[in-house]
Scaffold this motif. Structure first.
Motif, short mmCIF file in Angstrom:
data_model
loop_
_atom_site.label_atom_id
_atom_site.label_comp_id
_atom_site.label_asym_id
_atom_site.label_seq_id
_atom_site.Cartn_x
_atom_site.Cartn_y
_atom_site.Cartn_z
N HIS A 1 40.26 58.33 50.08
CA HIS A 1 41.08 57.55 49.00
C HIS A 1 40.76 58.37 47.59
N HIS B 1 42.52 60.32 44.47
CA HIS B 1 42.45 59.89 42.96
C HIS B 1 41.90 60.83 42.04
N ASP C 1 41.90 49.76 39.74
CA ASP C 1 41.28 49.25 40.82
C ASP C 1 40.11 48.29 40.59
N HIS D 1 40.46 45.03 42.34
CA HIS D 1 40.09 44.75 43.73
C HIS D 1 39.01 43.63 43.63
N SER E 1 46.47 48.39 49.43
CA SER E 1 46.37 47.63 48.13
C SER E 1 47.64 47.38 47.68
N HIS F 1 48.73 46.39 41.23
CA HIS F 1 49.51 47.01 42.32
C HIS F 1 50.62 46.45 43.04
N HIS G 1 48.21 56.71 40.49
CA HIS G 1 47.15 55.93 41.04
C HIS G 1 47.90 55.12 42.26
N ASP H 1 47.38 55.25 46.31
CA ASP H 1 47.10 54.03 47.14
C ASP H 1 48.38 54.00 48.15
ZN ZN Z 1 44.06 51.27 43.65
#
Ligand code: ZN
Length: 102
Positions: A2, A6, A36, A39, A52, A59, A86, A90
């Motif tokens: 992941h 990014h 993020d 999160h 996500s 998101h 981004h 994701d």
């Molecule tokens: Zn993300």
């Protein structure tokens, strides 16, 4: 995986599309990672099995519309691009998860 997307996608974009202020653009694109932080509102904070997109507040598709708007305005274009990249990273993640679960 992941976070490699990014980090590496912004590098590629900055080099391919922004010949002039590559470094500045690269830093702004990397800053896109900070969305993020939403999160942190979720439990558990990190779940590799979770997609996500449309789960975290920053998101969602509504957020996505805002990001496209930022991208269309000249002054905030790079910021919008950072946020879109981004979401794209994701989304690729979610897609890979989907393939693995098959
Ligand atoms: Zn993300």
């Amino acid at each position: 995986m992941h976070y490699s997307i990014h980090f590496l996608v912004p590098v590629a974009v900055a080099f391919l599309f922004f010949k002039k202020d590559q470094r500045k653009v690269l830093f702004i694109l990397w800053a896109g990672i900070f969305i993020d932080i939403d999160h942190l509102l979720a439990t558990p904070i990190f779940d590799p099995e979770r997609c996500s997109i449309d789960f975290h507040p920053l998101h969602t598709y509504w957020a996505l519309i805002v990001y496209v708007g930022l991208f269309l305005i000249r002054k905030t274009r790079v910021i919008g691009l950072a946020l879109l990249l981004h979401i794209l990273a994701d989304a690729i993640d979610c897609w890979l998860l989907f393939l693995e679960s098959k």
